[in-house]
Design a protein around this motif. Sequence first.
Motif, PDB file in Angstrom:
ATOM      1  N   SER A 188     -12.811 -11.923 -21.399  1.00 17.37           N
ATOM      2  CA  SER A 188     -13.116 -12.431 -22.782  1.00 17.37           C
ATOM      3  C   SER A 188     -12.256 -13.694 -22.969  1.00 17.37           C
ATOM      4  O   SER A 188     -11.331 -14.092 -22.165  1.00 17.37           O
ATOM      5  N   ASP A 189     -12.410 -14.306 -24.063  1.00 19.59           N
ATOM      6  CA  ASP A 189     -11.656 -15.522 -24.502  1.00 19.59           C
ATOM      7  C   ASP A 189     -10.331 -15.295 -24.893  1.00 19.59           C
ATOM      8  O   ASP A 189      -9.654 -16.271 -25.066  1.00 19.59           O
ATOM      9  N   LYS A 190     -10.261 -13.832 -25.183  1.00 16.97           N
ATOM     10  CA  LYS A 190      -9.082 -13.428 -25.631  1.00 16.97           C
ATOM     11  C   LYS A 190      -7.770 -13.477 -24.745  1.00 16.97           C
ATOM     12  O   LYS A 190      -8.150 -13.205 -23.483  1.00 16.97           O
ATOM     13  N   ARG A 191      -6.801 -13.779 -24.980  1.00 15.53           N
ATOM     14  CA  ARG A 191      -5.513 -13.643 -24.114  1.00 15.53           C
ATOM     15  C   ARG A 191      -5.272 -12.498 -23.634  1.00 15.53           C
ATOM     16  O   ARG A 191      -5.205 -11.388 -24.308  1.00 15.53           O
ATOM     17  N   VAL A 192      -4.794 -12.103 -22.314  1.00 18.54           N
ATOM     18  CA  VAL A 192      -4.497 -10.963 -21.737  1.00 18.54           C
ATOM     19  C   VAL A 192      -3.146 -10.844 -21.662  1.00 18.54           C
ATOM     20  O   VAL A 192      -2.257 -11.726 -21.436  1.00 18.54           O
ATOM     21  N   LYS A 193      -2.460  -9.720 -22.315  1.00 21.96           N
ATOM     22  CA  LYS A 193      -0.997  -9.466 -22.166  1.00 21.96           C
ATOM     23  C   LYS A 193      -0.862  -8.039 -21.674  1.00 21.96           C
ATOM     24  O   LYS A 193      -1.489  -6.974 -22.001  1.00 21.96           O
ATOM     25  N   ALA A 194      -0.174  -7.779 -20.194  1.00 20.77           N
ATOM     26  CA  ALA A 194      -0.245  -6.509 -19.750  1.00 20.77           C
ATOM     27  C   ALA A 194       1.013  -6.120 -19.301  1.00 20.77           C
ATOM     28  O   ALA A 194       1.804  -7.177 -18.892  1.00 20.77           O
ATOM     29  N   LEU A 195       1.605  -5.107 -18.883  1.00 16.93           N
ATOM     30  CA  LEU A 195       2.699  -4.587 -18.132  1.00 16.93           C
ATOM     31  C   LEU A 195       2.259  -4.195 -16.841  1.00 16.93           C
ATOM     32  O   LEU A 195       1.491  -3.235 -16.838  1.00 16.93           O
ATOM     33  N   LEU A 196       2.862  -4.564 -15.734  1.00 19.13           N
ATOM     34  CA  LEU A 196       2.467  -4.295 -14.361  1.00 19.13           C
ATOM     35  C   LEU A 196       3.965  -3.409 -13.813  1.00 19.13           C
ATOM     36  O   LEU A 196       4.852  -4.423 -13.604  1.00 19.13           O
ATOM     37  N   PHE A 197       3.709  -2.249 -13.735  1.00 19.85           N
ATOM     38  CA  PHE A 197       4.961  -1.414 -13.168  1.00 19.85           C
ATOM     39  C   PHE A 197       4.901  -1.257 -11.723  1.00 19.85           C
ATOM     40  O   PHE A 197       3.838  -0.756 -11.065  1.00 19.85           O
ATOM     41  N   ASP A 198       5.783  -1.593 -10.847  1.00 15.35           N
ATOM     42  CA  ASP A 198       5.790  -1.571  -9.308  1.00 15.35           C
ATOM     43  C   ASP A 198       6.667  -0.374  -9.133  1.00 15.35           C
ATOM     44  O   ASP A 198       7.903  -0.417  -9.131  1.00 15.35           O
ATOM     45  N   LEU A 199       6.167   0.837  -8.729  1.00 12.37           N
ATOM     46  CA  LEU A 199       6.954   1.930  -8.452  1.00 12.37           C
ATOM     47  C   LEU A 199       7.005   2.472  -6.990  1.00 12.37           C
ATOM     48  O   LEU A 199       6.121   2.215  -6.169  1.00 12.37           O
ATOM     49  N   ALA A 200       8.178   3.135  -6.728  1.00 10.41           N
ATOM     50  CA  ALA A 200       8.280   3.815  -5.502  1.00 10.41           C
ATOM     51  C   ALA A 200       7.125   5.139  -5.340  1.00 10.41           C
ATOM     52  O   ALA A 200       6.578   5.441  -6.020  1.00 10.41           O
ATOM     53  N   ALA A 257       0.847  -1.103   0.122  1.00 15.13           N
ATOM     54  CA  ALA A 257      -0.020   0.064  -0.178  1.00 15.13           C
ATOM     55  C   ALA A 257       0.879   1.342  -0.026  1.00 15.13           C
ATOM     56  O   ALA A 257       0.326   2.232  -0.337  1.00 15.13           O
ATOM     57  N   LYS A 258       2.145   1.024   0.241  1.00 18.45           N
ATOM     58  CA  LYS A 258       3.073   2.245   0.191  1.00 18.45           C
ATOM     59  C   LYS A 258       3.804   2.502  -1.114  1.00 18.45           C
ATOM     60  O   LYS A 258       4.324   3.689  -1.269  1.00 18.45           O
ATOM     61  N   ARG A 259       3.349   1.681  -2.046  1.00 17.02           N
ATOM     62  CA  ARG A 259       4.090   1.735  -3.250  1.00 17.02           C
ATOM     63  C   ARG A 259       2.850   2.276  -4.310  1.00 17.02           C
ATOM     64  O   ARG A 259       1.615   2.091  -4.029  1.00 17.02           O
ATOM     65  N   ARG A 260       3.190   2.541  -5.574  1.00 14.76           N
ATOM     66  CA  ARG A 260       2.315   2.885  -6.766  1.00 14.76           C
ATOM     67  C   ARG A 260       2.562   1.937  -7.721  1.00 14.76           C
ATOM     68  O   ARG A 260       3.586   1.426  -7.846  1.00 14.76           O
ATOM     69  N   TYR A 261       1.451   1.797  -8.566  1.00  8.02           N
ATOM     70  CA  TYR A 261       1.553   0.925  -9.353  1.00  8.02           C
ATOM     71  C   TYR A 261       0.772   1.330 -10.768  1.00  8.02           C
ATOM     72  O   TYR A 261      -0.065   2.061 -10.636  1.00  8.02           O
ATOM     73  N   TYR A 262       1.282   0.787 -11.887  1.00  9.54           N
ATOM     74  CA  TYR A 262       0.794   1.315 -13.193  1.00  9.54           C
ATOM     75  C   TYR A 262       0.582  -0.026 -14.119  1.00  9.54           C
ATOM     76  O   TYR A 262       1.634  -0.769 -14.261  1.00  9.54           O
ATOM     77  N   ILE A 263      -0.890  -0.006 -14.599  1.00 12.47           N
ATOM     78  CA  ILE A 263      -0.695  -1.051 -15.737  1.00 12.47           C
ATOM     79  C   ILE A 263      -1.149  -0.665 -17.100  1.00 12.47           C
ATOM     80  O   ILE A 263      -1.938   0.170 -16.909  1.00 12.47           O
ATOM     81  N   HIS A 264      -0.305  -1.000 -17.969  1.00 17.13           N
ATOM     82  CA  HIS A 264      -0.707  -0.842 -19.423  1.00 17.13           C
ATOM     83  C   HIS A 264      -1.074  -2.259 -19.952  1.00 17.13           C
ATOM     84  O   HIS A 264      -0.539  -3.214 -20.114  1.00 17.13           O
TER      85      HIS A 264
END
Length: 232
Positions: free
Chosen positions: A220-232, A179-186
């Motif tokens: 959906s039935d389509k594959r998911v691909k994403a980037l998860l950034f774990d940031l200070a 909870a002390k960090r920030r995250y970004y998902i693309h």
Amino acid sequence: MIQLRSANDRGHANFGWLNSYHSFSFGSYFDPQHMGFSHLRVINDDTVSPSAGFETHGHKDMEILSLVLQGTIAHKDSTGNIEELPAGEYQLMSAGKGIYHSEFNASDQETLKFLQIWIQPNRLGGEPGYQQKAFGEEEGLTNIITPDGESGTLAIKQDMRLHQLIMSEQTQLTWQADAKRRYYIHLIEGELSLADGINMKPGDGAKLQSISQIDFTKLSDKRVKALLFDLA
């Protein structure tokens, strides 16, 4: 708190040979509400015409990540690296005290699609560096970048980590957050839910703060691909 950033709201630049969508302010696109997130400064979704590309240009004090989605990048830089980066591979270039490089579509027939991502470093200067690696398409979350390059990951000059998310068979996945960090998902492909009413489509981004876990649900039935950034 989760804040969704729609792909349709991104900045856009079309130069004919280059069609680019900007998640954050870049070039002629300026939005004071979207200047970056923590140390994450740029996510450009670039489409490059056959045989076209970026002529030799310089960078300084920036960690520059490229992920090819389709086609191949022909890379050349002032430290002597002459490489090809095919679809699925990650390239991390540390500009350090200064580096010049060029990036071209290696094909004279196929379109090149790639993500260009900039991360501000916590150490300035120093010698430039170059790393390139394929991490496969394993189900779930795969570590791509860490501060010290642990377990074969790419090493970056910043207190951040990057994870690749693949959901082909799984429909749900829970990830424990700090909870002390920030995250970004693309989101790169597929349809993904992070919570009730917070659904993502390709090109969407999401800022997450003050959360203790992230619940990923494939929609959906389509594959998911994403980037998860774990940031200070």
